[in-house]
Design a protein around this motif. Structure first.
Motif, PDB file in Angstrom:
ATOM      1  N   ILE A   1     -42.003  38.597 -21.310  1.00  0.00           N
ATOM      2  CA  ILE A   1     -40.940  39.536 -20.976  1.00  0.00           C
ATOM      3  C   ILE A   1     -39.687  39.261 -21.805  1.00  0.00           C
ATOM      4  O   ILE A   1     -38.893  40.143 -22.075  1.00  0.00           O
ATOM      5  CB  ILE A   1     -40.625  39.504 -19.464  1.00  0.00           C
TER       6      ILE A   1
ATOM      7  N   THR B   1     -43.092  42.101 -12.213  1.00  0.00           N
ATOM      8  CA  THR B   1     -42.475  41.602 -13.441  1.00  0.00           C
ATOM      9  C   THR B   1     -42.343  40.086 -13.406  1.00  0.00           C
ATOM     10  O   THR B   1     -42.716  39.393 -14.360  1.00  0.00           O
ATOM     11  CB  THR B   1     -41.097  42.260 -13.651  1.00  0.00           C
TER      12      THR B   1
ATOM     13  N   CYS C   1     -49.626  52.282 -13.851  1.00  0.00           N
ATOM     14  CA  CYS C   1     -49.183  51.063 -14.546  1.00  0.00           C
ATOM     15  C   CYS C   1     -49.927  50.850 -15.852  1.00  0.00           C
ATOM     16  O   CYS C   1     -49.331  50.459 -16.852  1.00  0.00           O
ATOM     17  CB  CYS C   1     -49.394  49.833 -13.672  1.00  0.00           C
TER      18      CYS C   1
ATOM     19  N   LEU D   1     -42.458  49.925 -12.315  1.00  0.00           N
ATOM     20  CA  LEU D   1     -41.669  50.843 -11.497  1.00  0.00           C
ATOM     21  C   LEU D   1     -42.410  52.171 -11.300  1.00  0.00           C
ATOM     22  O   LEU D   1     -42.449  52.710 -10.187  1.00  0.00           O
ATOM     23  CB  LEU D   1     -40.302  51.085 -12.127  1.00  0.00           C
TER      24      LEU D   1
ATOM     25  N   TYR E   1     -42.737  45.854 -19.453  1.00  0.00           N
ATOM     26  CA  TYR E   1     -43.224  45.435 -18.148  1.00  0.00           C
ATOM     27  C   TYR E   1     -42.593  46.219 -17.009  1.00  0.00           C
ATOM     28  O   TYR E   1     -43.275  46.727 -16.143  1.00  0.00           O
ATOM     29  CB  TYR E   1     -42.935  43.937 -17.920  1.00  0.00           C
ATOM     30  N   ALA E   2     -41.280  46.275 -16.992  1.00  0.00           N
ATOM     31  CA  ALA E   2     -40.584  46.822 -15.834  1.00  0.00           C
ATOM     32  C   ALA E   2     -40.850  48.316 -15.641  1.00  0.00           C
ATOM     33  O   ALA E   2     -41.058  48.766 -14.508  1.00  0.00           O
ATOM     34  CB  ALA E   2     -39.087  46.564 -15.943  1.00  0.00           C
ATOM     35  N   GLN E   3     -40.870  49.093 -16.710  1.00  0.00           N
ATOM     36  CA  GLN E   3     -41.039  50.535 -16.568  1.00  0.00           C
ATOM     37  C   GLN E   3     -42.399  50.922 -15.996  1.00  0.00           C
ATOM     38  O   GLN E   3     -42.463  51.727 -15.060  1.00  0.00           O
ATOM     39  CB  GLN E   3     -40.797  51.255 -17.907  1.00  0.00           C
TER      40      GLN E   3
ATOM     41  N   MET F   1     -41.482  46.530  -8.406  1.00  0.00           N
ATOM     42  CA  MET F   1     -41.264  46.278  -9.832  1.00  0.00           C
ATOM     43  C   MET F   1     -40.878  44.819 -10.065  1.00  0.00           C
ATOM     44  O   MET F   1     -41.411  44.166 -10.961  1.00  0.00           O
ATOM     45  CB  MET F   1     -40.153  47.184 -10.362  1.00  0.00           C
ATOM     46  N   THR F   2     -39.991  44.295  -9.244  1.00  0.00           N
ATOM     47  CA  THR F   2     -39.540  42.912  -9.401  1.00  0.00           C
ATOM     48  C   THR F   2     -40.674  41.929  -9.169  1.00  0.00           C
ATOM     49  O   THR F   2     -40.847  40.971  -9.927  1.00  0.00           O
ATOM     50  CB  THR F   2     -38.383  42.632  -8.428  1.00  0.00           C
TER      51      THR F   2
END
Length: 80
Positions: free
Chosen positions: A38, A22, A78, A51, A46-48, A18-19
């Motif tokens: 972001i 992002t 995604c 992940l 973005y993050a959800q 995820m990192t």
């Protein structure tokens, strides 16, 4: 994938995925001289999704799915 190679847990591997995705988008925006999505976007997340894709990929990896299949599942999660 790097988390898997390093032998980390699924949670750590998912957070690494995820990192990476992002901050890849953040880097793209900075290098292109655009407003960082972001930070400045209320409509896009973005993050959800990143992940979710990482978790799906890791579950498929644990189930010993073929690499192309697990990559496809992660991408669909995604973009879904």
């Amino acid at each position: 994938q790097n988390g898997i190679r390093a032998g980390t847990s699924m949670v750590v591997s998912a957070i690494c995925g995820m990192t990476t995705s992002t901050f890849g988008g953040l880097t793209r925006d900075v290098l292109c001289g655009r407003p960082v999505r972001i930070v400045h976007s209320n409509a896009e997340i973005y993050a959800q999704p990143a992940l979710a894709g990482a978790i799906i990929y890791l579950l498929a990896h644990r189930a010993r799915a073929a690499p192309m299949f697990r990559i496809s599942l992660g991408m669909i999660a995604c973009m879904g």
